[in-house]
Design an enzyme around this catalytic site. Structure first.
Site, PDB file in Angstrom:
ATOM      1  N   ASP A 267       0.834  -1.199   0.000  1.00 49.78           N
ATOM      2  CA  ASP A 267       0.000   0.000   0.000  1.00 49.78           C
ATOM      3  C   ASP A 267       0.877   1.262   0.000  1.00 49.78           C
ATOM      4  O   ASP A 267       1.659   1.471   0.924  1.00 49.78           O
ATOM      5  CB  ASP A 267      -0.870  -0.071   1.281  1.00 49.78           C
ATOM      6  CG  ASP A 267      -2.046   0.876   1.246  1.00 49.78           C
ATOM      7  OD1 ASP A 267      -2.084   1.740   0.358  1.00 49.78           O
ATOM      8  OD2 ASP A 267      -2.916   0.751   2.121  1.00 49.78           O
ATOM      9  N   ASP A 327     -10.591   4.026  -1.231  1.00 51.71           N
ATOM     10  CA  ASP A 327     -11.211   2.990  -0.397  1.00 51.71           C
ATOM     11  C   ASP A 327     -12.738   2.932  -0.550  1.00 51.71           C
ATOM     12  O   ASP A 327     -13.416   3.946  -0.581  1.00 51.71           O
ATOM     13  CB  ASP A 327     -10.897   3.253   1.081  1.00 51.71           C
ATOM     14  CG  ASP A 327      -9.426   3.019   1.379  1.00 51.71           C
ATOM     15  OD1 ASP A 327      -8.649   2.797   0.425  1.00 51.71           O
ATOM     16  OD2 ASP A 327      -9.062   3.071   2.557  1.00 51.71           O
TER      17      ASP A 327
HETATM   18  C1  GLA Z   1      -5.451   2.176   2.839  1.00 56.79           C
HETATM   19  C2  GLA Z   1      -5.961   1.050   1.960  1.00 56.79           C
HETATM   20  C3  GLA Z   1      -6.999   0.246   2.723  1.00 56.79           C
HETATM   21  C4  GLA Z   1      -6.371  -0.308   4.001  1.00 56.79           C
HETATM   22  C5  GLA Z   1      -5.800   0.832   4.835  1.00 56.79           C
HETATM   23  C6  GLA Z   1      -4.981   0.312   6.005  1.00 56.79           C
HETATM   24  O1  GLA Z   1      -6.458   3.106   3.118  1.00 56.79           O
HETATM   25  O2  GLA Z   1      -6.492   1.550   0.765  1.00 56.79           O
HETATM   26  O3  GLA Z   1      -7.497  -0.810   1.925  1.00 56.79           O
HETATM   27  O4  GLA Z   1      -5.367  -1.218   3.657  1.00 56.79           O
HETATM   28  O5  GLA Z   1      -4.936   1.664   4.064  1.00 56.79           O
HETATM   29  O6  GLA Z   1      -4.363   1.316   6.736  1.00 56.79           O
END
Ligand code: GLA
Length: 507
Positions: A267, A327
């Site tokens: 990520d 997200d």
């Molecule tokens: C980001 C990702 C999410 C999750 C969070 C965890 O927002 O897009 O899917 O993994 O980080 O902190």
């Protein structure tokens, strides 16, 4: 006279507070495993003007458009996010030297933080921005041979966020064996953010108290016939502020392999604080290569929100899947916007071994109706999306389990041809999406995004079918006979009728 002074003081109250804003404001947050994260707000009040900067865990950002109105303040932080200007609005009020500060992101997402006034010192000069690393262009990373069909499993984030633990992961794996999820094809049990601690003297990543023994956990999950996934960031910190893999890529890949990890979600998060973001493909290639060199087959999931044309280069840096958006949230607006509006024109990048990822499932988390969750499941399956359940599978209703384990719908998602659906027709809120399947059939979704029930028609000519075709309803599990030229059905508000269409000419 005394009365006059008192009246004057009351009139001046806003300014008394205004003067108080100057200084150092500190917010301290405890993470799930007891570590602390600090954010500093350095402010200087000048009449009703406010200047200063915010120092988070990664870097310092100047505030602009700062204003003081009585005991309230407002300001803006302008960020360059991958070439796009992003304005984050802040608004706060002080009571008893505590500042309650709310931030609003351009997409409407809001959060609040509490700051204490710890000194009235004028802000020291803004620390200079760190020089960013530019990497040479990414070398192509060979395909690892995995994820011939979209990965299926579970991920901890949507339901548990920072509360995920060893015990929960074991219980989820047990539940998936018991309730038919594993048999339906959900094999990966993926730990998202917040498992990490710091590093030992040799730089080896450590797990925090929620995960006492990652190798033992992997052994346990493997003993159930399932696979274990983990999460990290190419930056110094993950999105939740835990230890990232920056400058430890190969070492971390080896650690994951030694633990028995089968899947990595990587990520971007804080990586922009250390890298020029144009180096993103090379940054992802680094971990792609490290995973390959680790000697263990590890599915590689890129999480960079689809920026910088991610779907175009995801496969070339070794990615088996890549997020295409920000997200998802557990509501109709978020799910339908991501699923219908943000996946157009991406079909060409999907295929066996490399998939577009519109984010994890919210099915069963409670924010949508069963009708909407059926739409979620149908759309993701048509899109050949990874199916990563995001609910508490230890306690799941029969209705939700039926949605997640519909074998006929899953067969569409897992079709070996690996062709992602395209929208073939749109009439206001009514949409038809279709994908070709191995053997000459088609999967078709008749969707109604509107507020009331409506008749939706799928025309064979829009899909590329000629002549007669046999139709099967994949949610009713019923054959609908022969149809010539088109198939129509009443579709409830926010609902779907999903069919498999077998042209006679396919035989
Ligand atoms: C980001 C990702 C999410 C999750 C969070 C965890 O927002 O897009 O899917 O993994 O980080 O902190």
């Amino acid at each position: 006279m005394r009365f006059l002074l008192a009246a004057l003081a009351i009139l001046l109250v806003p300014n008394i507070y205004a003067a108080d804003f100057t200084g150092h404001w500190l917010s301290v947050r405890k993470t799930a495993d007891g570590q602390t994260q600090e954010t500093s707000l350095w402010l200087k009040a000048d009449g009703d003007l406010l200047t200063g900067y915010l120092t988070g865990r990664d870097e310092s950002e100047p505030i602009s458009e700062g204003k003081i109105t009585g005991n309230e303040i407002s300001f803006v932080i302008v960020r360059d996010e991958f070439g796009n200007e992003r304005r984050i609005l802040y608004h706060g009020a002080v009571t008893d030297s505590t500042l309650h500060l709310q931030q609003t992101h351009p997409d409407g997402w809001q959060s609040e933080n509490t700051y204490k006034h710890i000194s009235s010192e004028t802000p020291p000069p803004l620390p200079p921005a760190r020089a960013k690393i530019t990497l040479p262009p990414a070398a192509t990373v060979p395909y690892n041979g995995l994820a011939k069909t979209p990965p299926m499993g579970w991920n901890s984030w949507n339901k548990f966020a920072n509360r995920v633990s060893d015990a929960i992961v074991r219980q989820i794996a047990d539940a998936m064996v018991r309730n038919g999820m594993k048999d339906a094809g959900y094999i990966y049990v993926n730990i998202d953010d917040t498992w990490e601690a710091g590093r030992d003297a040799q730089g080896n990543i450590q797990t925090n108290s929620k995960f006492p023994d990652m190798k033992a956990l992997a052994d346990y999950v493997h003993s159930k016939g399932m696979k274990l996934g983990i999460y990290s960031s190419p930056g110094p910190k993950t999105c939740a502020g835990y230890e990232g893999s920056f400058q430890h890529e190969e070492q971390d890949a080896k650690t994951y392999a030694a633990w028995g990890i089968d899947y990595l979600k990587y990520d971007w998060c804080s990586a922009s604080t250390v890298y020029d973001y144009h180096s993103m493909p090379a940054v992802y290639a680094k971990m792609g290569q490290a995973l390959l060199s680790s000697g263990r087959p590890i599915v590689y999931s890129l999480c960079q929100y689809g920026v910088l044309n991610g779907p175009r280069w995801g496969a070339s840096v070794g990615g088996n899947l890549w997020r295409t958006t920000g997200d998802i949230s557990d509501n109709w607006r978020s799910m339908s916007h991501i699923g219908f509006d943000l996946q157009l024109d991406l079909a060409q990048y999907a295929g066996p071994g490399h998939w577009n990822d519109p984010d994890m499932l919210e099915i069963g988390n409670g924010g949508m109706t069963d009708t909407e969750y059926r739409t979620h499941m149908s759309l993701w399956s048509l899109l050949a999306a990874p199916l990563l359940a995001g609910n508490d599978l230890r306690d799941v209703s029969p209705a939700i389990l039926e949605i997640l384990t519909n074998k006929e719908v899953i067969a569409v998602d897992q079709d070996p041809l690996g062709k992602q659906a395209k929208r073939v027709a749109k009439d206001g809120d009514l949409e038809v999406w279709a994908r070709p399947l191995a053997g000459g059939a088609y999967a078709v979704g008749l969707f109604n995004r509107g507020a009331s029930s409506a008749k939706v028609t799928a025309r064979w000519s829009d899909i590329g079918i000629s002549g007669n075709a046999r139709v099967r309803d994949l949610w009713a599990h019923a054959d609908r006979g022969q149809a010539t030229g088109k198939f129509s059905s009443e579709v409830p508000s926010h609902g779907v009728v999903m069919i498999r269409v077998e042209p006679e000419s396919a035989h």
